[in-house]
Design an enzyme around this catalytic site. Structure first.
Site, mmCIF file in Angstrom:
data_model
loop_
_atom_site.group_PDB
_atom_site.id
_atom_site.type_symbol
_atom_site.label_atom_id
_atom_site.label_comp_id
_atom_site.label_asym_id
_atom_site.label_seq_id
_atom_site.Cartn_x
_atom_site.Cartn_y
_atom_site.Cartn_z
ATOM 1 N N CYS A 1 17.261 15.577 -15.113
ATOM 2 C CA CYS A 1 16.860 16.917 -14.701
ATOM 3 C C CYS A 1 18.045 17.867 -14.703
ATOM 4 O O CYS A 1 19.187 17.469 -14.460
ATOM 5 C CB CYS A 1 16.297 16.878 -13.290
ATOM 6 S SG CYS A 1 14.902 15.789 -13.112
ATOM 7 N N ARG B 1 20.521 17.701 -21.698
ATOM 8 C CA ARG B 1 20.501 16.628 -20.700
ATOM 9 C C ARG B 1 19.292 15.710 -20.880
ATOM 10 O O ARG B 1 19.258 14.614 -20.332
ATOM 11 C CB ARG B 1 20.473 17.238 -19.290
ATOM 12 C CG ARG B 1 21.726 18.008 -18.964
ATOM 13 C CD ARG B 1 21.561 18.801 -17.689
ATOM 14 N NE ARG B 1 21.445 17.972 -16.503
ATOM 15 C CZ ARG B 1 22.459 17.483 -15.818
ATOM 16 N NH1 ARG B 1 23.686 17.732 -16.211
ATOM 17 N NH2 ARG B 1 22.268 16.752 -14.734
ATOM 18 N N TRP C 1 13.185 15.423 -16.064
ATOM 19 C CA TRP C 1 13.195 14.124 -16.741
ATOM 20 C C TRP C 1 12.496 13.185 -15.770
ATOM 21 O O TRP C 1 13.036 12.849 -14.723
ATOM 22 C CB TRP C 1 14.639 13.713 -16.999
ATOM 23 C CG TRP C 1 14.805 12.526 -17.902
ATOM 24 C CD1 TRP C 1 14.813 12.517 -19.256
ATOM 25 C CD2 TRP C 1 15.044 11.175 -17.489
ATOM 26 N NE1 TRP C 1 15.039 11.236 -19.719
ATOM 27 C CE2 TRP C 1 15.182 10.403 -18.658
ATOM 28 C CE3 TRP C 1 15.150 10.537 -16.253
ATOM 29 C CZ2 TRP C 1 15.415 9.037 -18.631
ATOM 30 C CZ3 TRP C 1 15.383 9.176 -16.235
ATOM 31 C CH2 TRP C 1 15.515 8.446 -17.417
ATOM 32 N N ASN D 1 17.327 17.910 -8.684
ATOM 33 C CA ASN D 1 17.801 16.868 -9.597
ATOM 34 C C ASN D 1 18.274 15.703 -8.740
ATOM 35 O O ASN D 1 19.108 15.895 -7.854
ATOM 36 C CB ASN D 1 18.953 17.406 -10.454
ATOM 37 C CG ASN D 1 19.659 16.302 -11.231
ATOM 38 O OD1 ASN D 1 19.063 15.266 -11.527
ATOM 39 N ND2 ASN D 1 20.917 16.514 -11.545
ATOM 40 N N GLY D 2 17.756 14.507 -8.999
ATOM 41 C CA GLY D 2 18.152 13.338 -8.219
ATOM 42 C C GLY D 2 16.918 12.557 -7.810
ATOM 43 O O GLY D 2 15.842 12.728 -8.393
ATOM 44 N N GLU E 1 29.059 -0.412 -30.506
ATOM 45 C CA GLU E 1 28.835 1.034 -30.465
ATOM 46 C C GLU E 1 28.053 1.492 -31.704
ATOM 47 O O GLU E 1 27.161 2.337 -31.619
ATOM 48 C CB GLU E 1 30.181 1.756 -30.348
ATOM 49 C CG GLU E 1 30.136 3.266 -30.409
ATOM 50 C CD GLU E 1 29.283 3.914 -29.325
ATOM 51 O OE1 GLU E 1 28.891 3.239 -28.359
ATOM 52 O OE2 GLU E 1 28.998 5.102 -29.466
ATOM 53 N N LYS F 1 24.496 3.416 -31.382
ATOM 54 C CA LYS F 1 24.295 4.748 -31.955
ATOM 55 C C LYS F 1 23.085 4.723 -32.873
ATOM 56 O O LYS F 1 22.244 5.604 -32.820
ATOM 57 C CB LYS F 1 25.557 5.136 -32.730
ATOM 58 C CG LYS F 1 25.872 6.575 -32.776
ATOM 59 C CD LYS F 1 26.588 7.123 -31.570
ATOM 60 C CE LYS F 1 26.175 6.552 -30.278
ATOM 61 N NZ LYS F 1 26.895 6.903 -29.120
ATOM 62 N N GLU G 1 19.734 4.358 -30.893
ATOM 63 C CA GLU G 1 19.307 5.454 -30.019
ATOM 64 C C GLU G 1 18.837 6.678 -30.787
ATOM 65 O O GLU G 1 17.960 7.393 -30.311
ATOM 66 C CB GLU G 1 20.393 5.816 -28.993
ATOM 67 C CG GLU G 1 21.514 6.677 -29.486
ATOM 68 C CD GLU G 1 22.420 7.164 -28.344
ATOM 69 O OE1 GLU G 1 23.631 7.129 -28.542
ATOM 70 O OE2 GLU G 1 21.925 7.570 -27.284
ATOM 71 N N HIS H 1 26.215 -18.763 -34.264
ATOM 72 C CA HIS H 1 25.721 -19.429 -33.050
ATOM 73 C C HIS H 1 24.322 -18.935 -32.673
ATOM 74 O O HIS H 1 23.891 -19.090 -31.533
ATOM 75 C CB HIS H 1 26.701 -19.206 -31.902
ATOM 76 C CG HIS H 1 28.046 -19.790 -32.180
ATOM 77 N ND1 HIS H 1 28.265 -21.152 -32.262
ATOM 78 C CD2 HIS H 1 29.243 -19.209 -32.449
ATOM 79 C CE1 HIS H 1 29.538 -21.370 -32.547
ATOM 80 N NE2 HIS H 1 30.140 -20.209 -32.672
ATOM 81 N N LYS I 1 21.302 12.941 -21.547
ATOM 82 C CA LYS I 1 22.758 12.966 -21.741
ATOM 83 C C LYS I 1 23.479 12.435 -20.512
ATOM 84 O O LYS I 1 24.405 11.652 -20.612
ATOM 85 C CB LYS I 1 23.203 14.410 -22.027
ATOM 86 C CG LYS I 1 24.697 14.556 -22.262
ATOM 87 C CD LYS I 1 25.090 13.894 -23.566
ATOM 88 C CE LYS I 1 26.573 14.028 -23.865
ATOM 89 N NZ LYS I 1 26.971 13.112 -24.942
HETATM 90 O O1 M6R Z 1 28.580 10.199 -19.175
HETATM 91 P P1 M6R Z 1 28.806 8.720 -19.334
HETATM 92 O O2 M6R Z 1 29.887 8.430 -20.309
HETATM 93 O O3 M6R Z 1 29.031 8.028 -18.034
HETATM 94 O O4 M6R Z 1 27.452 8.170 -19.924
HETATM 95 C C1 M6R Z 1 27.228 6.786 -20.046
HETATM 96 C C2 M6R Z 1 26.092 6.500 -21.000
HETATM 97 O O5 M6R Z 1 24.889 7.005 -20.507
HETATM 98 C C3 M6R Z 1 26.357 7.127 -22.382
HETATM 99 O O6 M6R Z 1 27.586 6.697 -22.882
HETATM 100 C C4 M6R Z 1 25.248 6.764 -23.369
HETATM 101 O O7 M6R Z 1 25.241 5.389 -23.614
HETATM 102 C C5 M6R Z 1 25.484 7.539 -24.656
HETATM 103 N N1 M6R Z 1 24.916 8.848 -24.531
HETATM 104 C C6 M6R Z 1 24.962 6.869 -25.857
HETATM 105 O O8 M6R Z 1 25.281 7.594 -27.003
#
Ligand code: M6R
Length: 600
Positions: free
Chosen positions: A2, A30, A77, A103-104, A473, A477, A480, A496, A595
């Site tokens: 949010c 976000r 959200w 938000n929360g 990573e 990427k 997602e 394995h 985000k």
């Molecule tokens: O803001 P942060 O680095 O703490 O966020 C952690 C994860 O939510 C963030 O790295 C997420 O995995 C990425 N947006 C993925 O691309």
């Protein structure tokens, strides 16, 4: 997650509705599934819509809502109740005297809801938030003035919140914060509040960060921050060093592509004043000499966790025991953390709930803590004992790109500082990385690779040592933003188990940099998948003979494993971007993701 925005000011300069809609647009990154606003000059007008901001804007067309000087807005959200018009914020009391955005997560909302329902309140939504306006109304009915009613209502809440409220006919916004971000903007013609600065950066760069347990009261003329007892808190006004253009797309189709291309300049900024080429040394002025016992503990989530793995591996390779933890799996009660420990929280946003909880537990255990973050004034920056900024600039795309490269560089420098080892090799490796990334960006054939494999059943990524977190990573990427199945493995683990998944329609991306033992062993693993018919994409600097076994090669400039891990990742970012582009995905705002993940 949010996002909230609030504005109170002069209508001649800004119409509140315009400011709120622009603010919500600045918070879209976000992640959200509905949006709404409340204007409050006269009686409160609430408009809210499930879906994209454009749905709310369409609903507002033809409405005579211009001319208000005070209002709040929200992107939701979903956590409690599905995305819908009625669950969207703002929420009001039964008589429409007060409107609230939040938000929360209010953890004790269920007993509060039952208590209010017993008192005759009918709830219009499934949300935890709706208890707040009803609590405020109950305190108003008990005879309290508006500010006291707001404070008393907030005092009943347990959980995390950044909350803003407006009352009918009053040019004031009341706000409170606990464990969710809240920043105030001081403009010449009004005052702003938001979950994050991009919501109002086009109007002002002067900000105050609100701390946990604090309240803020905004009028057109004044901004007052108080503690839980109502005492005025002395605040620091900070100046944001980037502007609205930095937070825009600058002609790129997507923020993600723009941010991938910003990596050379982001890296230069991260290294500036820290890497001394002449002396072959690294200086992190923000960190004093630290002392600790036991392994250095890294806590982080998602991409930041991969950076933490990279940093911890490097630290160990320089003789300092280190261990990365997923923040969501880290509890101080079960970890060897105490007053002698050193805990490093890695978080781009500085607001991730899991990471912040881990950091707070480490603080409570008496550990020395370091926040490695991108966002000045974020919770991690303020709550850690020491902060190391990665200086990547605003990252709007949900997929972390430039922040990962900057985290890798910052953690490399941190590893040198903590290990007190000779930094000559690291200086050599890092100084050429910005130009190396530019070369990758200028010459990459990732788009063709994406075209060749857009229909693959699954994508596998392998690497060893520093390239293992890069493999993880790369897979994160790709999954997602393309919604395709992707997994990263330590190259040696393939045989394995995962090798059973390999077919002629599962490309394997192998990250092989340098000519050391690790690189040679990964080439051996590549032979194993190649022999089983899987297409191989080598991400390599060409120092081994991997190209003989590869169907495609994504080149990076020759260097050591360290620099190679930063450069190779850029190629993998581009592959993900172009696969997602070909599949017409929502690249900057992938489904279901946010985000800044401000709930655990
Ligand atoms: O803001 P942060 O680095 O703490 O966020 C952690 C994860 O939510 C963030 O790295 C997420 O995995 C990425 N947006 C993925 O691309």
């Amino acid at each position: 997650m949010c996002g909230i925005i609030g504005y109170v000011g002069e209508t001649e300069e800004h119409d509140a509705l315009d400011v709120l809609l622009e603010g919500l647009s600045g918070l879209e990154y976000r992640g959200y599934d509905s949006a709404g606003i409340a204007l409050a000059n006269g009686s409160i007008a609430v408009r809210k819509k499930e879906g994209e901001l454009s749905a709310l804007e369409s609903a507002l067309e033809g409405e005579a809502l211009a001319g208000d000087a005070v209002g709040i807005g929200h992107t939701r959200w979903s956590t409690h109740g599905p995305p819908s018009d009625r669950n969207a914020h703002p929420h009001t009391d039964a008589d429409g005297r007060v409107a609230v955005v939040h938000n929360g997560i209010i953890e004790n909302y269920q007993p509060l809801r039952e208590e209010l329902a017993d008192g005759g309140v009918t709830f219009e939504s499934d949300t935890d938030t709706e208890v707040v306006p009803h609590l405020i109304a109950a305190f108003l009915e008990a005879g309290l003035d508006r500010e006291d009613a707001f404070r008393r209502a907030i005092g009943r809440l347990e959980g995390s919140y950044a909350i803003a409220a407006v009352f009918e006919g009053e040019e004031t916004i009341y706000a409170a914060r606990n464990e969710s971000p809240l920043v105030l903007g001081l403009g010449d013609d009004g005052h702003y509040l938001a979950s994050d600065v991009p919501a109002f950066i086009r109007y002002t760069d002067r900000v105050i960060y609100v701390d946990d347990g604090e309240f803020a009261t905004l009028t057109p003329e004044t901004v007052t921050v108080t503690d839980a007892d109502g005492r005025v808190v002395e605040t620091t006004v900070e100046t944001i060093e980037w502007d609205a253009e930095d937070a825009g797309k600058s002609g790129y189709d997507h923020y993600m592509l723009k941010e991938i291309h910003e990596q050379p300049s982001a890296l230069r900024e991260c290294l500036r004043g820290r890497v001394n080429e002449l002396e072959r040394s690294i200086t992190l002025e923000e960190l004093p000499a630290l002392e600790w016992e036991g392994p250095v503990q890294f806590v982080a989530c998602g991409t930041s966790y991969h950076a933490a793995m990279f940093g911890a591996g490097l630290l160990e390779s320089r003789g300092v025991p280190a261990r990365p933890y997923l923040a969501s799996e880290y509890t101080a009660a079960e970890r060897p953390v105490g007053p002698d420990s050193l805990v490093v929280a890695v978080t781009q946003s500085g607001e991730t709930a899991d990471t912040m909880r881990a950091l707070r537990e480490a603080n409570a255990a008496g550990a020395t803590t370091v926040g490695v973050t991108n966002v000045v004034g974020s919770s991690a920056a303020r709550e850690a004992d020491h902060v190391l900024y990665i200086r990547a600039g605003p990252e709007i795309g949900v997929a972390a790109t430039k922040s990962f490269a900057s985290q890798q560089a910052a953690l490399t420098m941190l590893a040198c500082a903590l290990s007190e080892t000779d930094a000559g090799d690291v200086v050599r490796a890092l100084r050429d990385v910005p130009d190396g990334i530019q070369t990758v960006l200028d010459t990459s054939t990732a788009r063709e690779v994406a075209e060749a494999y857009e229909d693959a059943d699954a994508y596998f990524f392998i690497g060893r040592g520093p390239q293992y977190p890069v493999a993880l990573e790369g897979a994160l990427k790709l999954k997602e933003i393309t919604y395709k199945h992707a997994e990263g493995f330590a190259a040696g683990e393939l045989k394995h188990g995962p090798l059973a998944l390999v077919t002629d329609n599962t490309p394997v991306f192998a990250v092989v940099v340098g000519d050391g033992e690790r690189a040679r062993k990964t080439v051996g693993n590549v032979k194993e998948v190649e022999a089983r018919g899987a297409p191989v994409v080598a991400v390599t600097d060409g120092q081994t003979d991997i190209e003989r076994y590869a169907d495609h090669v994504l080149e990076v400039p020759a260097g050591d494993e360290l620099a190679g891990a930063i450069l190779a990742n850029v190629q993998l970012q581009l592959v993900s971007y172009w696969v997602a582009h070909r599949l017409d995905r929502s690249i900057d705002k992938p489904r279901n993701l946010a985000k800044s993940v401000t709930v655990e």
